[in-house]
Structure formats: structure tokens, C-alpha cells
Design an enzyme around this catalytic site. Structure first.
Site, PDB file in Angstrom:
ATOM      1  N   ARG A 147       0.119  -9.420  13.218  1.00  0.00           N
ATOM      2  CA  ARG A 147      -0.507  -8.388  12.378  1.00  0.00           C
ATOM      3  C   ARG A 147      -1.423  -9.001  11.338  1.00  0.00           C
ATOM      4  O   ARG A 147      -2.458  -8.441  10.998  1.00  0.00           O
ATOM      5  CB  ARG A 147       0.561  -7.498  11.739  1.00  0.00           C
ATOM      6  CG  ARG A 147       1.046  -6.496  12.754  1.00  0.00           C
ATOM      7  CD  ARG A 147       2.251  -5.656  12.396  1.00  0.00           C
ATOM      8  NE  ARG A 147       2.463  -5.325  11.035  1.00  0.00           N
ATOM      9  CZ  ARG A 147       3.675  -5.328  10.464  1.00  0.00           C
ATOM     10  NH1 ARG A 147       4.738  -5.675  11.150  1.00  0.00           N
ATOM     11  NH2 ARG A 147       3.816  -4.978   9.221  1.00  0.00           N
ATOM     12  N   ARG A 182      -8.976   0.891   9.751  1.00  0.00           N
ATOM     13  CA  ARG A 182      -8.520  -0.489   9.907  1.00  0.00           C
ATOM     14  C   ARG A 182      -9.530  -1.306  10.695  1.00  0.00           C
ATOM     15  O   ARG A 182      -9.292  -2.490  10.937  1.00  0.00           O
ATOM     16  CB  ARG A 182      -7.205  -0.486  10.673  1.00  0.00           C
ATOM     17  CG  ARG A 182      -5.985  -0.899   9.868  1.00  0.00           C
ATOM     18  CD  ARG A 182      -4.791  -0.803  10.797  1.00  0.00           C
ATOM     19  NE  ARG A 182      -3.654  -1.517  10.315  1.00  0.00           N
ATOM     20  CZ  ARG A 182      -2.684  -0.980   9.568  1.00  0.00           C
ATOM     21  NH1 ARG A 182      -2.770   0.268   9.174  1.00  0.00           N
ATOM     22  NH2 ARG A 182      -1.660  -1.712   9.211  1.00  0.00           N
ATOM     23  N   LYS A 212       0.826  -1.208   0.000  1.00  0.00           N
ATOM     24  CA  LYS A 212       0.000   0.000   0.000  1.00  0.00           C
ATOM     25  C   LYS A 212       0.862   1.261   0.000  1.00  0.00           C
ATOM     26  O   LYS A 212       0.598   2.194  -0.743  1.00  0.00           O
ATOM     27  CB  LYS A 212      -0.919   0.037   1.234  1.00  0.00           C
ATOM     28  CG  LYS A 212      -1.946  -1.065   1.286  1.00  0.00           C
ATOM     29  CD  LYS A 212      -2.945  -0.857   2.436  1.00  0.00           C
ATOM     30  CE  LYS A 212      -2.307  -0.877   3.809  1.00  0.00           C
ATOM     31  NZ  LYS A 212      -1.831  -2.204   4.246  1.00  0.00           N
ATOM     32  N   ARG A 219      11.611  -3.739   8.802  1.00  0.00           N
ATOM     33  CA  ARG A 219      11.278  -2.665   9.735  1.00  0.00           C
ATOM     34  C   ARG A 219      11.257  -3.242  11.159  1.00  0.00           C
ATOM     35  O   ARG A 219      11.185  -4.452  11.328  1.00  0.00           O
ATOM     36  CB  ARG A 219       9.883  -2.141   9.353  1.00  0.00           C
ATOM     37  CG  ARG A 219       9.673  -0.681   9.578  1.00  0.00           C
ATOM     38  CD  ARG A 219       8.377  -0.240   8.919  1.00  0.00           C
ATOM     39  NE  ARG A 219       7.215  -0.917   9.496  1.00  0.00           N
ATOM     40  CZ  ARG A 219       6.017  -0.908   8.930  1.00  0.00           C
ATOM     41  NH1 ARG A 219       5.811  -0.286   7.794  1.00  0.00           N
ATOM     42  NH2 ARG A 219       5.017  -1.541   9.511  1.00  0.00           N
ATOM     43  N   ARG A 272      11.814  -6.204   3.973  1.00  0.00           N
ATOM     44  CA  ARG A 272      11.839  -4.776   4.293  1.00  0.00           C
ATOM     45  C   ARG A 272      12.526  -4.517   5.637  1.00  0.00           C
ATOM     46  O   ARG A 272      13.145  -3.468   5.831  1.00  0.00           O
ATOM     47  CB  ARG A 272      10.381  -4.329   4.235  1.00  0.00           C
ATOM     48  CG  ARG A 272       9.889  -3.207   5.009  1.00  0.00           C
ATOM     49  CD  ARG A 272       8.426  -2.954   4.669  1.00  0.00           C
ATOM     50  NE  ARG A 272       7.560  -3.495   5.721  1.00  0.00           N
ATOM     51  CZ  ARG A 272       6.250  -3.315   5.771  1.00  0.00           C
ATOM     52  NH1 ARG A 272       5.634  -2.679   4.810  1.00  0.00           N
ATOM     53  NH2 ARG A 272       5.551  -3.799   6.763  1.00  0.00           N
TER      54      ARG A 272
HETATM   55  P1  ADP Z   1       1.544  -2.349   7.569  1.00  0.00           P
HETATM   56  O1  ADP Z   1       0.883  -1.840   6.323  1.00  0.00           O
HETATM   57  O2  ADP Z   1       2.731  -3.210   7.271  1.00  0.00           O
HETATM   58  O3  ADP Z   1       0.579  -2.987   8.521  1.00  0.00           O
HETATM   59  P2  ADP Z   1       1.576   0.296   8.758  1.00  0.00           P
HETATM   60  O4  ADP Z   1       2.721   1.214   8.644  1.00  0.00           O
HETATM   61  O5  ADP Z   1       0.333   0.622   8.005  1.00  0.00           O
HETATM   62  O6  ADP Z   1       2.161  -1.131   8.358  1.00  0.00           O
HETATM   63  O7  ADP Z   1       1.150   0.128  10.287  1.00  0.00           O
HETATM   64  C1  ADP Z   1       2.086  -0.199  11.296  1.00  0.00           C
HETATM   65  C2  ADP Z   1       1.381  -0.287  12.657  1.00  0.00           C
HETATM   66  O8  ADP Z   1       0.800   0.983  13.010  1.00  0.00           O
HETATM   67  C3  ADP Z   1       0.211  -1.275  12.733  1.00  0.00           C
HETATM   68  O9  ADP Z   1       0.637  -2.611  12.947  1.00  0.00           O
HETATM   69  C4  ADP Z   1      -0.570  -0.695  13.930  1.00  0.00           C
HETATM   70  O10 ADP Z   1       0.045  -1.040  15.148  1.00  0.00           O
HETATM   71  C5  ADP Z   1      -0.418   0.804  13.749  1.00  0.00           C
HETATM   72  N1  ADP Z   1      -1.549   1.372  12.971  1.00  0.00           N
HETATM   73  C6  ADP Z   1      -1.492   1.871  11.708  1.00  0.00           C
HETATM   74  N2  ADP Z   1      -2.703   2.294  11.308  1.00  0.00           N
HETATM   75  C7  ADP Z   1      -3.555   2.059  12.335  1.00  0.00           C
HETATM   76  C8  ADP Z   1      -4.950   2.257  12.535  1.00  0.00           C
HETATM   77  N3  ADP Z   1      -5.745   2.776  11.590  1.00  0.00           N
HETATM   78  N4  ADP Z   1      -5.487   1.903  13.729  1.00  0.00           N
HETATM   79  C9  ADP Z   1      -4.723   1.391  14.696  1.00  0.00           C
HETATM   80  N5  ADP Z   1      -3.415   1.148  14.571  1.00  0.00           N
HETATM   81  C10 ADP Z   1      -2.817   1.481  13.405  1.00  0.00           C
END
Ligand code: ADP
Length: 181
Positions: A140, A88, A13, A129, A127
């Protein structure tokens, strides 16, 4: 355009959003990036979010929604935006509906990046991270299946499904075409 991107962690994404943002001329708003910036700066929001993110759990809705609401109120998001990582949960989707209604605007599309579990695990391990170790990734994925996948039904009338395996360029072209651009 006002677009939400949905897909499992590691679906690409963020990569696609960066390209789409430039081509469509709207800001890329990533909740993950916003949280990581806050963690980097040591803000109270970052300190609160860190333990959830490190464990692969969702940050509580109230914190997340407040952060997104203030970001969407900024001038650059007035003509449109690409939301990456929000909503989410269906509760967050209800909050987004309220925020957009207050602003008097509507979503144009919800882009779903469709990708197999094997490919996402491979991409995330590559990646590297901080929250990309195998145990956290597995959590996740479970959180995605339980909390986020229901959004596909929630947004069924707005979903644009993209086959998200292949090269970055191919996936971008498919997405632009599906959006009629
Ligand atoms: P990925 O796409 O690999 O899941 P992100 O950078 O989108 O990685 O998200 C990393 C972390 O940030 C998630 O695992 C969560 O802990 C937190 N996070 C991101 N967006 C949300 C959201 N909308 N609500 C709650 N937690 C979030």
C-alpha cells in the site's frame, strides 16, 4: 466546505475526518469505509472490491468512481463533504473534477497529512485491520508513492499541509486553524 484529505495509509485521515466532520457539519465520506461496508453486506461491489483490498491494491477506477459519484449525489453532501481516500489517482481526480463541475461546485481545500513512514507503519500495525499485515502495508505504501503522491502536484494550488505527528487533538487544532476555522 468541500475538502479532500490526502496522505499515506496510516496517516490518520479517518481519525481526523471523524472529528472534522462533526466540527464542520459536513459528512465524512471514506471510500475505504464504503468498501468495507459493502464487503460486510456481501454486495456485488463488495465482492469485486475485496480481492484488491486484501492485496493492498487499488480497486479499479470505474467501480470506485461510480460509488463516490452516487454518494456525492445524496442530500447530506449538498452543503459540503470531507472526502477521505478519494481521489487516489490523478485519473480519479479528473473524474472528481467532472462530478463537481456537473454539480456546479468547487473544492475549497486539499488537506495533506504529512507523516513519516516509520510512524505510519507503527500506527497501522497497532490498528490490526485485516489488510494491515506487513506485506500488504508495504504494497500500500508503494501504491501510495506511485499512484497517489502525484496528487500533491495536481492540487498544488489547493494544498494545505498539516504536520500530522503528535496527539489527535493537536493535529485537529492545526487542521482547523489551517482551514481558518
Ligand atoms: P488506508 O487509509 O489505510 O489506505 P483506506 O480505508 O482508505 O485505508 O483504504 C483501504 C483500501 O481500500 C485501499 O488499500 C484500497 O484497496 C481501497 N481503496 C480505498 N479508496 C480507494 C480509491 N479511491 N481507489 C481505489 N481503491 C481504494
Amino acid at each position: 466546505m468541500r475538502i479532500v484529505l490526502v496522505g499515506p495509509p496510516g496517516a490518520g485521515k479517518g481519525t481526523q475526518a471523524a472529528i472534522l466532520s462533526e466540527k464542520l457539519g459536513v459528512p465524512h465520506i471514506s471510500t475505504g469505509d464504503l468498501f468495507r461496508a459493502n464487503i460486510g453486506e456481501g454486495t456485488p461491489l463488495g465482492i469485486e472490491a475485496k480481492s484488491y483490498i486484501d492485496a493492498g491494491n487499488l480497486v479499479p477506477d470505474d467501480v470506485t468512481v461510480r460509488m463516490v459519484e452516487s454518494r456525492l449525489a445524496e442530500d447530506d453532501a449538498k452543503p459540503g463533504f470531507l472526502l477521505d481516500g478519494f481521489p487516489r489517482t490523478t485519473a480519479q481526480a479528473d473524474e472528481l473534477a467532472r462530478i463537481l463541475a456537473d454539480l456546479g461546485v468547487e473544492l475549497d481545500a486539499v488537506v495533506q497529512f504529512d507523516v513519516s513512514e516509520d510512524v505510519v507503519v507503527e500506527r497501522m500495525l497497532a490498528r490490526g485491520r485485516a489488510d494491515d499485515n506487513e506485506e500488504v502495508i508495504r504494497n500500500r505504501m508503494q501504491v501510495y508513492a506511485k499512484e497517489t503522491a502525484p496528487l500533491l502536484d495536481y492540487y498544488s494550488d489547493k494544498i494545505v499541509k498539516i504536520a500530522a505527528e503528535g496527539t489527535v487533538e493537536d493535529i485537529n487544532e492545526r487542521t482547523m486553524a489551517a482551514l481558518g476555522k
